[in-house]
Write an enzyme that holds these catalytic residues in place. Structure first.
Site, PDB file in Angstrom:
ATOM      1  N   GLU A  56     -10.810  -1.241  42.942  1.00  0.00           N
ATOM      2  CA  GLU A  56     -11.315  -0.272  43.923  1.00  0.00           C
ATOM      3  C   GLU A  56     -12.020  -0.943  45.101  1.00  0.00           C
ATOM      4  OE1 GLU A  56     -11.107   1.569  39.866  1.00  0.00           O
ATOM      5  OE2 GLU A  56     -12.056  -0.242  40.686  1.00  0.00           O
ATOM      6  N   PHE A  81     -16.102   5.494  40.578  1.00  0.00           N
ATOM      7  CA  PHE A  81     -15.666   4.213  41.143  1.00  0.00           C
ATOM      8  C   PHE A  81     -15.837   4.181  42.657  1.00  0.00           C
ATOM      9  CE2 PHE A  81     -12.528   4.683  37.447  1.00  0.00           C
ATOM     10  CZ  PHE A  81     -13.456   4.196  36.540  1.00  0.00           C
ATOM     11  N   HIS A 107     -12.667  13.911  40.084  1.00  0.00           N
ATOM     12  CA  HIS A 107     -13.333  13.757  38.793  1.00  0.00           C
ATOM     13  C   HIS A 107     -14.841  13.529  38.942  1.00  0.00           C
ATOM     14  CE1 HIS A 107      -9.139  13.264  37.833  1.00  0.00           C
ATOM     15  NE2 HIS A 107      -9.394  13.273  36.532  1.00  0.00           N
ATOM     16  N   ASP A 115     -13.804  12.309  29.373  1.00  0.00           N
ATOM     17  CA  ASP A 115     -13.945  10.919  29.824  1.00  0.00           C
ATOM     18  C   ASP A 115     -15.332  10.359  29.532  1.00  0.00           C
ATOM     19  OD1 ASP A 115     -11.376  10.984  30.666  1.00  0.00           O
ATOM     20  OD2 ASP A 115     -11.815  11.098  32.797  1.00  0.00           O
ATOM     21  N   ARG A 165     -11.764  18.102  38.773  1.00  0.00           N
ATOM     22  CA  ARG A 165     -10.665  18.072  37.812  1.00  0.00           C
ATOM     23  C   ARG A 165     -10.382  19.454  37.229  1.00  0.00           C
ATOM     24  NH1 ARG A 165     -10.967  14.904  31.966  1.00  0.00           N
ATOM     25  NH2 ARG A 165      -8.800  15.214  31.329  1.00  0.00           N
TER      26      ARG A 165
END
Length: 316
Positions: A56, A81, A107, A115, A165
């Protein structure tokens, strides 16, 4: 309200739509195209799609380079990220030179679900709004997500947009809906209290308003899709009208929408501001819907905070 659709889905569709109209739009992803839905653009314009792999930090450097050539890069990955792992690169390679890069993070929040806490980023908007010149947006539904992408394309400078999401109801599918960076949208009027919301909590704010109306409490509901720059004019008008504010967000109550609203009002029109969101703690593993209930991120939770705000208002 129409069928539910995740704002990340709307993002992917919008990229493909506007990509057909503007050849300068390029899309970058970090090996998450199926999850971020940039795969829609990839299938349509493979020559303008760049998978940077699970790197990233490098991806944002590449995006910065593309922006210097006149391209309009949309760089996507999970919020954890984009805002967390790559803060250094976003700050110094994109924010500092004020490059025309669009950071579109999916997300975000606890609704990411299974997750787990490491991926449930509830700090992203707090981090991004501290970067000078960065526009920060969190659309409430598919209609607003598309509008946010369009507005980002037209805006010359760095933009951070959070997409979700979890599928959410479409609430802005009306003819008079208008989206403008830095301008809130008043969805309902009331004189007792103002509920200020963004993201998936906008729908819950509207549900909470109906519950409160049944109790004789008339709440105004404002959708602040742009946290930075924030609509101070609208917020001040609401504070003057109702005298009490409740903010609700799928984000840590520190540094996000609640903090931004409190900062804006404390300088000009200080009234009680009660923050509703994720408390000062990490998320947990579990289904997204279950976690929203666990953290009281629902209409019931908003109603409870409204009662607190009204008590503070009456004590003044």
């Amino acid at each position: 309200m129409a069928d539910k659709i995740a704002t990340r889905e709307a993002y992917g569709n919008a990229l493909a739509e506007f990509g057909a109209q503007n050849n300068d739009i390029v899309v970058l992803d970090a090996d998450l195209a199926e999850a971020t839905k940039t795969c829609v653009f990839k299938k349509k314009f493979p020559e303008r799609f760049f998978d940077c792999g699970i790197a990233e930090n490098n991806m944002f450097g590449v995006a910065a380079g593309l922006a210097t050539t006149g391209k309009i890069p949309f760089a996507s990955t999970f919020a954890m990220f984009a805002a967390g792992r790559s803060f250094d690169q976003v700050r110094n390679s994109i924010g500092y030179p004020h490059l025309n890069v669009k950071i579109c993070a999916t997300h975000g929040g606890v609704s990411v679900g299974e997750d787990g806490a490491t991926h449930q980023c509830c700090e992203d908007m707090a981090l991004m709004r501290t970067i000078p010149g960065m526009v920060v947006m969190n659309p409430s539904d598919a209609v607003e997500a598309r509008c946010a992408v369009e507005a980002a394309i037209k805006y010359n400078g760095p933009v951070y947009i959070r997409f979700g999401r979890l599928p959410v109801s479409v609430i802005n599918d009306n003819e008079d809906y208008k989206f403008e960076i830095g301008k809130g949208v008043k969805l309902a009027d009331g004189n007792d209290v103002t509920i200020v919301a963004n993201g998936l909590m906008v729908e819950q704010a509207l549900i909470a308003r109906e519950i409160l109306r049944g109790e004789g409490i008339l709440a105004s509901v404002v959708n602040i899709h742009t946290i930075k720059p924030i609509d101070k004019e609208l917020l001040i008008a609401e504070a003057q009208q109702t005298g009490a504010i409740v903010t609700t967000e799928e984000h840590n109550i520190i540094g996000g929408l609640g903090s931004a609203v409190a900062e804006a009002l404390s300088e000009v029109c200080p009234v009680p501001v009660v923050r509703h969101g994720v408390p000062d703690q990490f998320g947990k593993s579990g289904a997204g819907k279950d976690l929203l209930e666990y953290f009281n991120l629902n209409a019931k939770g908003i109603v409870e905070k409204v009662k607190v705000a009204l008590n503070l208002k009456n004590m003044r």
